[in-house]
Design an enzyme around this catalytic site. Structure first.
Site, PDB file in Angstrom:
ATOM      1  N   GLU A  83       0.862  -1.193   0.000  1.00  0.00           N
ATOM      2  CA  GLU A  83       0.000   0.000   0.000  1.00  0.00           C
ATOM      3  C   GLU A  83       0.899   1.245   0.000  1.00  0.00           C
ATOM      4  O   GLU A  83       1.922   1.255   0.694  1.00  0.00           O
ATOM      5  CB  GLU A  83      -0.852  -0.034   1.286  1.00  0.00           C
ATOM      6  CG  GLU A  83      -1.793   1.144   1.461  1.00  0.00           C
ATOM      7  CD  GLU A  83      -2.584   1.076   2.787  1.00  0.00           C
ATOM      8  OE1 GLU A  83      -2.167   0.338   3.704  1.00  0.00           O
ATOM      9  OE2 GLU A  83      -3.605   1.777   2.886  1.00  0.00           O
ATOM     10  N   LYS A 135      -9.553   2.006  -2.352  1.00  0.00           N
ATOM     11  CA  LYS A 135      -9.844   1.452  -1.020  1.00  0.00           C
ATOM     12  C   LYS A 135     -11.216   1.892  -0.504  1.00  0.00           C
ATOM     13  O   LYS A 135     -11.512   3.093  -0.424  1.00  0.00           O
ATOM     14  CB  LYS A 135      -8.742   1.918  -0.057  1.00  0.00           C
ATOM     15  CG  LYS A 135      -8.790   1.334   1.334  1.00  0.00           C
ATOM     16  CD  LYS A 135      -7.537   1.790   2.095  1.00  0.00           C
ATOM     17  CE  LYS A 135      -7.412   1.245   3.485  1.00  0.00           C
ATOM     18  NZ  LYS A 135      -6.129   1.680   4.117  1.00  0.00           N
ATOM     19  N   CYS A 170      -5.264  -3.021   2.526  1.00  0.00           N
ATOM     20  CA  CYS A 170      -5.072  -2.963   3.976  1.00  0.00           C
ATOM     21  C   CYS A 170      -6.321  -3.209   4.809  1.00  0.00           C
ATOM     22  O   CYS A 170      -6.758  -4.326   4.954  1.00  0.00           O
ATOM     23  CB  CYS A 170      -4.393  -1.650   4.371  1.00  0.00           C
ATOM     24  SG  CYS A 170      -3.794  -1.755   6.080  1.00  0.00           S
TER      25      CYS A 170
HETATM   26  N1  CDT Z   1      -3.473   1.272   6.300  1.00  0.00           N
HETATM   27  C1  CDT Z   1      -4.445   0.715   7.031  1.00  0.00           C
HETATM   28  O1  CDT Z   1      -5.562   0.545   6.569  1.00  0.00           O
HETATM   29  N2  CDT Z   1      -4.159   0.371   8.308  1.00  0.00           N
HETATM   30  C2  CDT Z   1      -5.137  -0.119   9.245  1.00  0.00           C
HETATM   31  C3  CDT Z   1      -4.822   0.326  10.637  1.00  0.00           C
HETATM   32  C4  CDT Z   1      -5.044   1.746  10.798  1.00  0.00           C
HETATM   33  S1  CDT Z   1      -4.804   2.342  12.394  1.00  0.00           S
HETATM   34  C5  CDT Z   1      -6.206   3.238  12.713  1.00  0.00           C
HETATM   35  C6  CDT Z   1      -5.265  -1.629   9.268  1.00  0.00           C
HETATM   36  O2  CDT Z   1      -6.409  -2.093   9.282  1.00  0.00           O
HETATM   37  O3  CDT Z   1      -4.264  -2.322   9.315  1.00  0.00           O
END
Ligand code: CDT
Length: 311
Positions: free
Chosen positions: A47, A127, A172
């Site tokens: 990402e 996303k 993610c």
């Molecule tokens: N980049 C991303 O989506 N990270 C999130 C954690 C974010 S922290 C509020 C994840 O679900 O891993």
């Protein structure tokens, strides 16, 4: 004929604020060549693979904020990736922050593209599940301002026939939501590619923090098994500008088993020979959707976002 796709996940260690696109693309190119050297025909990058993870900061200067986004893809900086992919005959998934200007209005998305083995973009995903918040929270070393810096994706969860299989993408936080995989599962997806960056300490809750890596794998393994698909999850990890992010990139089989896993929190390539027919046994039996699913009982899934408690 067997449909084997040697697939690489190219985990990425930290990117400092001062690193240029040229620097990061050089790292991606090195991993693409390593993947190719191991016979891979597809490499999954992470990402926002070209910059530091900027949503950790409140950025008020618009020009500074814009500098983290791509306005075209390929961009001048990423063109070498496309050229090398065509030369080596290797496809890739790449995540980046996307800025689109339409009718004078700026739109920002957290985006990934799928590039085939001729170096042609064949798919784009934006996303859907944006984590974090839109306004900075007090008393925090780091923010997570994805809801400020991105709009929710407007392209749904499409799949594409490419690389000999049915390919899908997410990014993610999407990997934590069963709906993500199921929408692609209902289109027969055979491989879901995703990049992630998951900082420790983001919820300020120590007990959950100790389970961060467990939840990472749990989500992807469940998504793989329940939809009989390969899942390739590629981390951006390590200590980036003081923020520690989890690694453990994985390639997960349709059985839910992890078949390859990264062991560092640096740039690291892992590979697996993925049999795209491996999900068939599940798709024909326990997860034969046409035979067993009951959409008439699932209405709330699309009607309701949050919980409404019974009276
Ligand atoms: N980049 C991303 O989506 N990270 C999130 C954690 C974010 S922290 C509020 C994840 O679900 O891993």
């Amino acid at each position: 004929m067997a449909r084997h796709l040697i697939t690489a996940s190219a985990q990425m260690g930290p990117i400092t604020k001062s690193e240029t696109r040229r620097d990061t693309v050089a790292r991606l190119l090195a991993m693409m060549r390593e993947a190719h050297g191991r016979g891979a025909k597809l490499v999954v990058f992470t990402e926002m693979a070209q910059t530091t993870i900027f949503p950790r900061w409140m950025i008020e200067d618009e020009a500074e904020l814009d500098s983290y986004y791509e306005t075209a893809m390929p961009s001048a900086a990423t063109q070498p990736l496309f050229d090398e992919a065509a030369k080596l005959g290797i496809g890739f998934y790449l995540g980046y922050a996307e800025l689109v200007t339409e009718g004078g209005a700026k739109h920002r998305f957290n985006t990934s593209i799928l590039v085939d083995q001729t170096g042609t973009i064949i798919g784009k995903y934006r996303k859907v599940h944006l984590p974090g918040w839109a306004e900075p929270l007090p008393n925090r070393a780091f923010q997570h301002l994805e809801k400020r810096y991105f709009e929710p994706g407007d392209l749904g969860f499409p799949v594409w026939r490419s690389m000999g299989g049915i390919m899908g993408m997410c990014i993610c936080n999407d990997r934590r939501w069963p709906e993500t995989y199921r929408v692609m599962g209902l289109q027969g997806v055979e491989m879901v590619m995703l990049g992630y960056n998951t900082p420790f300490g983001h919820l300020n809750t120590q007990p959950m923090d100790s389970l961060t890596l467990f939840h990472n794998h749990l989500s992807m393994q469940a998504g793989a098994y329940q939809n009989a698909t390969w899942v390739v999850g590629t981390a951006k990890c390590g200590n980036e500008e003081g923020s520690q992010m989890g690694g453990q990139s994985v390639i997960v089989a349709p059985s839910g088993e992890i078949v390859a896993q990264a062991v560092t929190v640096e740039d690291e390539v892992i590979t697996a020979k993925c049999d795209l027919d491996m999900g068939r046994i599940y798709k024909d039996t326990v997860f034969n959707f046409a035979q067993h699913r009951r959409p008439e009982a699932y209405g709330l899934i699309t009607e309701r976002a949050g919980v409404i408690l019974p009276e």
